[in-house]
Motif scaffolding. Structure first.
Motif, PDB file in Angstrom:
ATOM      1  N   VAL A  23      16.314  -5.180  -5.481  1.00 25.87           N
ATOM      2  CA  VAL A  23      14.454  -4.641  -5.983  1.00 25.87           C
ATOM      3  C   VAL A  23      13.864  -5.254  -4.909  1.00 25.87           C
ATOM      4  O   VAL A  23      14.078  -6.511  -4.436  1.00 25.87           O
ATOM      5  CB  VAL A  23      13.480  -5.238  -7.126  1.00 25.87           C
ATOM      6  N   ASN A  24      13.135  -5.417  -3.657  1.00 26.38           N
ATOM      7  CA  ASN A  24      12.632  -5.845  -2.551  1.00 26.38           C
ATOM      8  C   ASN A  24      10.668  -5.676  -2.410  1.00 26.38           C
ATOM      9  O   ASN A  24      10.554  -4.210  -2.378  1.00 26.38           O
ATOM     10  CB  ASN A  24      12.829  -5.932  -1.793  1.00 26.38           C
ATOM     11  N   ILE A  25      10.402  -6.606  -2.382  1.00 24.22           N
ATOM     12  CA  ILE A  25       9.022  -6.632  -2.323  1.00 24.22           C
ATOM     13  C   ILE A  25       8.524  -6.750  -1.225  1.00 24.22           C
ATOM     14  O   ILE A  25       8.172  -8.511  -1.404  1.00 24.22           O
ATOM     15  CB  ILE A  25       7.904  -6.553  -3.654  1.00 24.22           C
ATOM     16  N   LEU A  68       0.183   3.751   6.392  1.00 22.68           N
ATOM     17  CA  LEU A  68       1.241   2.514   5.683  1.00 22.68           C
ATOM     18  C   LEU A  68       2.436   2.418   6.479  1.00 22.68           C
ATOM     19  O   LEU A  68       2.970   1.514   6.466  1.00 22.68           O
ATOM     20  CB  LEU A  68       0.919   2.828   4.343  1.00 22.68           C
ATOM     21  N   GLU A  69       2.977   3.850   6.561  1.00 23.69           N
ATOM     22  CA  GLU A  69       4.873   3.371   6.959  1.00 23.69           C
ATOM     23  C   GLU A  69       4.786   3.118   8.134  1.00 23.69           C
ATOM     24  O   GLU A  69       5.840   2.538   8.661  1.00 23.69           O
ATOM     25  CB  GLU A  69       4.776   5.032   6.683  1.00 23.69           C
ATOM     26  N   ASN A  70       3.599   3.108   9.622  1.00 21.47           N
ATOM     27  CA  ASN A  70       3.639   2.634  10.362  1.00 21.47           C
ATOM     28  C   ASN A  70       3.087   1.076  10.457  1.00 21.47           C
ATOM     29  O   ASN A  70       3.104   0.374  11.618  1.00 21.47           O
ATOM     30  CB  ASN A  70       2.854   3.470  11.764  1.00 21.47           C
ATOM     31  N   TYR A 103       1.517  -3.621  -0.503  1.00 23.27           N
ATOM     32  CA  TYR A 103       2.647  -4.231  -0.091  1.00 23.27           C
ATOM     33  C   TYR A 103       4.087  -2.869  -0.397  1.00 23.27           C
ATOM     34  O   TYR A 103       3.389  -1.280  -0.378  1.00 23.27           O
ATOM     35  CB  TYR A 103       2.988  -4.714  -1.806  1.00 23.27           C
ATOM     36  N   LEU A 104       4.679  -3.172  -0.020  1.00 24.35           N
ATOM     37  CA  LEU A 104       5.887  -1.933  -0.279  1.00 24.35           C
ATOM     38  C   LEU A 104       6.974  -2.399  -0.860  1.00 24.35           C
ATOM     39  O   LEU A 104       7.675  -3.701  -1.405  1.00 24.35           O
ATOM     40  CB  LEU A 104       6.115  -1.492   1.432  1.00 24.35           C
ATOM     41  N   ILE A 123       1.686  -0.067  -2.744  1.00 27.16           N
ATOM     42  CA  ILE A 123       0.866  -0.157  -3.938  1.00 27.16           C
ATOM     43  C   ILE A 123      -0.139  -1.448  -3.260  1.00 27.16           C
ATOM     44  O   ILE A 123       0.100  -1.338  -2.446  1.00 27.16           O
ATOM     45  CB  ILE A 123       1.605  -1.326  -5.184  1.00 27.16           C
ATOM     46  N   VAL A 124      -1.224  -1.500  -3.674  1.00 28.63           N
ATOM     47  CA  VAL A 124      -2.353  -2.605  -3.333  1.00 28.63           C
ATOM     48  C   VAL A 124      -2.603  -3.859  -5.100  1.00 28.63           C
ATOM     49  O   VAL A 124      -2.118  -3.593  -5.676  1.00 28.63           O
ATOM     50  CB  VAL A 124      -3.791  -1.547  -3.367  1.00 28.63           C
TER      51      VAL A 124
END
Length: 195
Positions: A23-25, A68-70, A103-104, A123-124
């Motif tokens: 898991v990475n945030i 967001l992907e960019n 955040y991703l 997420i926000v």
């Protein structure tokens, strides 16, 4: 304080399968300017160069900069490896201390055939008692609850990163507007409550 989230791994039939999950945030870098939603489709060929486009259309996207992907990744704020069980949960310490923003969340594992499986979610994080909008958006909002019982309050957190922004709030009951009000949303997060 710790925040706990359930986590499960299943096969395509929805049956539980144990897995080693990473898991990475990662915090995302918010663009420096406020974009409005695209008024036309992204062209497949650009006629104007980016700097010329930005001068003429200051708040419009040139090439999906608001997707967001960019967005560029900032710092990784959380990383953990876990082995899932039927009742696994993920504990994230000090989540309430994270900066407001986007955040991703990425979960990576391998299926029983050794194939890589990745799950991503944006997420926000926002602070209920802050006056700062969590990202550089023209309009941001969040409900305290999607469903309310009779007598319960519902809070709407809203705001804009733009100066002099206004929003129109309409309350509709039985297809009839029972309240209509213009509210300021200028460069701040605000809250209104309904009962």
């Amino acid at each position: 304080s710790k925040s706990t989230f359930p986590i499960s791994t299943t096969n395509l039939n929805g049956e539980f399968e144990t897995a080693d999950v990473e898991v990475n945030i990662t915090a995302l870098k918010t663009p420096n300017k406020v974009f409005r939603h695209r008024l036309w489709q992204k062209p497949n060929q650009f006629v104007l160069e980016k700097n010329n486009f930005d001068k003429r259309f200051a708040n419009d996207e040139y090439d999906d900069e608001n997707d967001l992907e960019n967005w560029k990744k900032d710092e990784q704020v959380f990383s953990k490896k876990i082995k899932t069980t039927k009742k696994s949960s993920l504990e994230i310490p000090n989540l309430s201390n994270w900066k407001a923003g986007k955040y991703l969340v990425e979960l990576k594992t391998k299926d029983k055939f050794g194939e890589a499986v990745t799950w991503q979610k944006y997420i926000v994080i926002y602070e209920k008692n802050s006056d700062k909008v969590p990202s550089n958006e023209l309009f941001w909002h969040q409900l305290s609850s999607e469903i309310a019982e009779v007598g319960e309050n519902v809070d709407i957190f809203y705001g804009s990163a733009a100066e002099d922004a206004q929003i129109l709030v309409e309350i509709i009951y039985n297809k009839t507007i029972i309240k209509r009000e213009w509210l300021s949303a200028s460069a701040a997060q605000k809250k209104i409550s309904f009962k």
